[in-house]
Scaffold this active site. Structure first.
Site, PDB file in Angstrom:
ATOM      1  N   GLY A 152       0.803  -1.226   0.000  1.00  0.00           N
ATOM      2  CA  GLY A 152       0.000   0.000   0.000  1.00  0.00           C
ATOM      3  C   GLY A 152       0.831   1.268   0.000  1.00  0.00           C
ATOM      4  O   GLY A 152       0.343   2.331  -0.390  1.00  0.00           O
ATOM      5  N   SER A 153       2.096   1.187   0.409  1.00  0.00           N
ATOM      6  CA  SER A 153       2.960   2.373   0.365  1.00  0.00           C
ATOM      7  C   SER A 153       3.607   2.516  -1.010  1.00  0.00           C
ATOM      8  O   SER A 153       3.801   3.632  -1.490  1.00  0.00           O
ATOM      9  CB  SER A 153       4.040   2.276   1.445  1.00  0.00           C
ATOM     10  OG  SER A 153       3.448   2.396   2.726  1.00  0.00           O
ATOM     11  N   HIS A 205      -1.217  -9.673 -26.211  1.00  0.00           N
ATOM     12  CA  HIS A 205      -0.146 -10.527 -26.720  1.00  0.00           C
ATOM     13  C   HIS A 205      -0.011 -11.807 -25.901  1.00  0.00           C
ATOM     14  O   HIS A 205       0.918 -12.572 -26.108  1.00  0.00           O
ATOM     15  CB  HIS A 205       1.177  -9.757 -26.720  1.00  0.00           C
ATOM     16  CG  HIS A 205       1.152  -8.574 -27.640  1.00  0.00           C
ATOM     17  ND1 HIS A 205       1.442  -8.668 -28.987  1.00  0.00           N
ATOM     18  CD2 HIS A 205       0.806  -7.281 -27.424  1.00  0.00           C
ATOM     19  CE1 HIS A 205       1.303  -7.467 -29.560  1.00  0.00           C
ATOM     20  NE2 HIS A 205       0.914  -6.616 -28.618  1.00  0.00           N
ATOM     21  N   THR A 226       8.598  -1.395   7.876  1.00  0.00           N
ATOM     22  CA  THR A 226       8.642  -2.474   6.881  1.00  0.00           C
ATOM     23  C   THR A 226      10.091  -2.816   6.560  1.00  0.00           C
ATOM     24  O   THR A 226      10.871  -1.944   6.159  1.00  0.00           O
ATOM     25  CB  THR A 226       7.865  -2.026   5.625  1.00  0.00           C
ATOM     26  OG1 THR A 226       6.526  -1.808   6.042  1.00  0.00           O
ATOM     27  CG2 THR A 226       7.902  -3.051   4.523  1.00  0.00           C
ATOM     28  N   SER A 254       7.059   4.312   3.575  1.00  0.00           N
ATOM     29  CA  SER A 254       6.485   3.206   4.351  1.00  0.00           C
ATOM     30  C   SER A 254       5.511   3.809   5.347  1.00  0.00           C
ATOM     31  O   SER A 254       5.936   4.590   6.216  1.00  0.00           O
ATOM     32  CB  SER A 254       7.572   2.445   5.110  1.00  0.00           C
ATOM     33  OG  SER A 254       6.969   1.611   6.099  1.00  0.00           O
ATOM     34  N   LYS A 278       4.218 -10.771   8.700  1.00  0.00           N
ATOM     35  CA  LYS A 278       5.158  -9.797   9.288  1.00  0.00           C
ATOM     36  C   LYS A 278       5.600 -10.263  10.675  1.00  0.00           C
ATOM     37  O   LYS A 278       6.776 -10.196  11.015  1.00  0.00           O
ATOM     38  CB  LYS A 278       4.509  -8.419   9.374  1.00  0.00           C
ATOM     39  CG  LYS A 278       4.421  -7.725   8.023  1.00  0.00           C
ATOM     40  CD  LYS A 278       3.901  -6.286   8.145  1.00  0.00           C
ATOM     41  CE  LYS A 278       3.832  -5.650   6.780  1.00  0.00           C
ATOM     42  NZ  LYS A 278       3.293  -4.297   6.759  1.00  0.00           N
ATOM     43  N   GLU A 280      -7.368  -6.933  -0.519  1.00  0.00           N
ATOM     44  CA  GLU A 280      -7.254  -6.615   0.900  1.00  0.00           C
ATOM     45  C   GLU A 280      -8.585  -6.231   1.543  1.00  0.00           C
ATOM     46  O   GLU A 280      -8.816  -6.547   2.703  1.00  0.00           O
ATOM     47  CB  GLU A 280      -6.224  -5.497   1.114  1.00  0.00           C
ATOM     48  CG  GLU A 280      -4.807  -5.933   0.792  1.00  0.00           C
ATOM     49  CD  GLU A 280      -3.767  -4.874   1.111  1.00  0.00           C
ATOM     50  OE1 GLU A 280      -3.672  -4.443   2.262  1.00  0.00           O
ATOM     51  OE2 GLU A 280      -3.037  -4.473   0.183  1.00  0.00           O
ATOM     52  N   SER A 320       3.906   2.536   7.947  1.00  0.00           N
ATOM     53  CA  SER A 320       4.217   2.232   9.358  1.00  0.00           C
ATOM     54  C   SER A 320       5.617   2.705   9.732  1.00  0.00           C
ATOM     55  O   SER A 320       5.895   2.996  10.890  1.00  0.00           O
ATOM     56  CB  SER A 320       4.143   0.719   9.582  1.00  0.00           C
ATOM     57  OG  SER A 320       5.119   0.079   8.766  1.00  0.00           O
ATOM     58  N   ARG A 336      -3.086   1.174   3.131  1.00  0.00           N
ATOM     59  CA  ARG A 336      -3.748   1.355   1.820  1.00  0.00           C
ATOM     60  C   ARG A 336      -4.770   2.485   1.846  1.00  0.00           C
ATOM     61  O   ARG A 336      -5.088   3.050   0.807  1.00  0.00           O
ATOM     62  CB  ARG A 336      -4.399   0.038   1.369  1.00  0.00           C
ATOM     63  CG  ARG A 336      -5.523  -0.451   2.282  1.00  0.00           C
ATOM     64  CD  ARG A 336      -5.884  -1.884   1.939  1.00  0.00           C
ATOM     65  NE  ARG A 336      -7.009  -2.407   2.688  1.00  0.00           N
ATOM     66  CZ  ARG A 336      -6.960  -2.854   3.940  1.00  0.00           C
ATOM     67  NH1 ARG A 336      -5.823  -2.811   4.627  1.00  0.00           N
ATOM     68  NH2 ARG A 336      -8.040  -3.348   4.517  1.00  0.00           N
TER      69      ARG A 336
HETATM   70  O1  PA5 Z   1      -1.867  -2.712   2.563  1.00  0.00           O
HETATM   71  C1  PA5 Z   1      -1.061  -3.027   3.441  1.00  0.00           C
HETATM   72  O2  PA5 Z   1      -1.292  -2.952   4.660  1.00  0.00           O
HETATM   73  C2  PA5 Z   1       0.294  -3.550   3.031  1.00  0.00           C
HETATM   74  O3  PA5 Z   1       0.368  -3.742   1.635  1.00  0.00           O
HETATM   75  C3  PA5 Z   1       1.394  -2.604   3.516  1.00  0.00           C
HETATM   76  O4  PA5 Z   1       1.299  -1.365   2.857  1.00  0.00           O
HETATM   77  C4  PA5 Z   1       2.766  -3.237   3.300  1.00  0.00           C
HETATM   78  O5  PA5 Z   1       2.859  -4.427   4.024  1.00  0.00           O
HETATM   79  C5  PA5 Z   1       3.920  -2.325   3.690  1.00  0.00           C
HETATM   80  O6  PA5 Z   1       3.710  -1.771   4.951  1.00  0.00           O
HETATM   81  P1  PA5 Z   1       3.936  -0.200   5.127  1.00  0.00           P
HETATM   82  O7  PA5 Z   1       2.973   0.441   4.183  1.00  0.00           O
HETATM   83  O8  PA5 Z   1       3.648   0.094   6.543  1.00  0.00           O
HETATM   84  O9  PA5 Z   1       5.353   0.050   4.735  1.00  0.00           O
END
Ligand code: PA5
Length: 348
Positions: free
Chosen positions: A55-56, A249, A102, A97, A340, A233, A99, A149
């Site tokens: 998500g980051s 293709h 990561t 990131s 994680k 998700e 959080s 996200r």
């Molecule tokens: O959607 C999510 O929670 C994950 O895809 C996180 O984004 C991913 O695990 C990375 O963590 P962070 O965004 O805290 O770096």
């Protein structure tokens, strides 16, 4: 109809993912104000690497798709522990990131430091914030309290503003006009707007038990990927994404198989798409429609960014509405957390 009952939605959507999505335009405004406070005094980079995961990282993908035809520097998103060999003192590495904890992104930070890259950090806290403060690395500290996200406004806009501050592009004006477009689109997509007038609710209902398969093109590749990951998700369902022209293709041949009936292909379209794209998408759609029901999401707005984020907004809402239809709380992502946690303390 469950999707038209705010009370029924609230029973399933325990952490209020719908409310978070509805607040996205205001979050964009906050993110813009916050990122604008950053001071950056680097020379103009020749290369830009945006390092992050999940998500980051997608905020970086969106920035790349939006800006790649107006930025003179090479721009890439990097998902992993160690940066490519070409990362050097002429490369700006933006570590994103949510959080800040990561491990891949922390690894990329250490590697960028070792390779003497220019660096900037976008995070809500964690280890990365501590490292940036200790090393005097420019830091955009974004709002806490989101799932990564759902912090897309903060991540994407902060990355875009960091890029503007390199002097390579202008970003803020188009972001501001896009926020207005998102506010108006929200009226159509929010919980209060009934199924009959709500494109996201209709899409969620049409997908049903099939596998949403998002087909993007040109500026809508990251958007297609974003929507796919939101289906994963939020709705906790399998989903796929591909893009034109590449899918004509290879992927297109899968529609010879009866198995393809499990898919629900969704084409991202733009009324202003070029004839080349239009013709290719139409013929592919004709072939695919012999096997599957399909849908289209048309981009809204006048600018490239408004078009990209309007499609994303429709897809994000649809993913949450699917979760509601499946009686699944959109917010928890227990398998990601399980992995994680299991990896904590694992050394090379
Ligand atoms: O959607 C999510 O929670 C994950 O895809 C996180 O984004 C991913 O695990 C990375 O963590 P962070 O965004 O805290 O770096």
């Amino acid at each position: 109809m469950i999707l038209d009952s705010k009370a029924e939605i609230a029973k399933i959507d325990k952490s209020n993912a719908c409310g978070v999505l509805e607040a996205l335009p205001e979050d964009c405004e906050k993110a813009l104000r916050n990122a604008d406070e950053l001071k950056l005094s680097y020379k103009k980079p020749k290369r830009i690497l945006i390092a992050g995961m999940g998500g980051s990282a997608i905020g970086g993908d969106l920035a790349r798709d939006w800006l790649k035809d107006r930025i003179s520097a090479q721009i890439e998103v990097y998902r992993g522990y160690e940066l490519p060999r070409y990362a050097d003192a002429d490369t700006l590495v933006i570590l994103a990131s949510y959080s800040g904890n990561t491990e891949e992104t922390i690894g990329a930070y250490e590697d960028a430091k070792k390779k003497n890259c220019m660096m900037a950090v976008v995070t809500s806290g964690g280890e990365l914030a501590k490292m940036a403060l200790k090393d005097n690395v420019p830091l955009v500290l974004i709002a806490k309290g989101f799932m990564p996200r759902f912090a897309i406004s903060h991540l994407f806009i902060s990355i875009a503003v960091v890029l503007e501050k390199t002097g390579l592009i202008k970003a803020k004006e188009e972001i501001s006009s896009t926020i207005l477009a998102l506010k108006s689109l929200r009226e159509e997509l929010k919980r209060d707007t009934p199924v009959g007038m709500n494109e996201a609710k209709q899409l969620a209902m049409r997908i049903g038990e099939r596998i949403p398969t998002i087909y993007g093109f040109g500026p809508f590749k990251a958007v297609a990927k974003r929507i796919k990951t939101q289906f994963n998700e939020n709705a906790k369902v399998p989903a796929k994404w591909e893009f034109f022209p590449e899918l004509t293709h290879n992927e297109i041949v899968c529609y010879e198989s009866e198995l393809s009936k499990l898919l629900f292909p969704i084409f991202i379209r733009d009324k202003a798409e070029s004839n080349k794209y239009s013709a290719r998408i139409n013929i592919a759609k004709e072939i695919i429609s012999e096997k599957c029901e399909t849908a289209e999401i048309y981009a809204r707005g006048d600018t490239k960014l408004a078009k990209m984020l309007s499609v994303m907004y429709i897809g994000d809402f649809a993913s949450v509405y699917i979760a509601i239809l499946r009686k699944t709380d959109p917010t928890p992502i227990k398998e990601i957390e399980r992995i994680k946690n299991a990896l904590k303390g694992v050394k090379d």
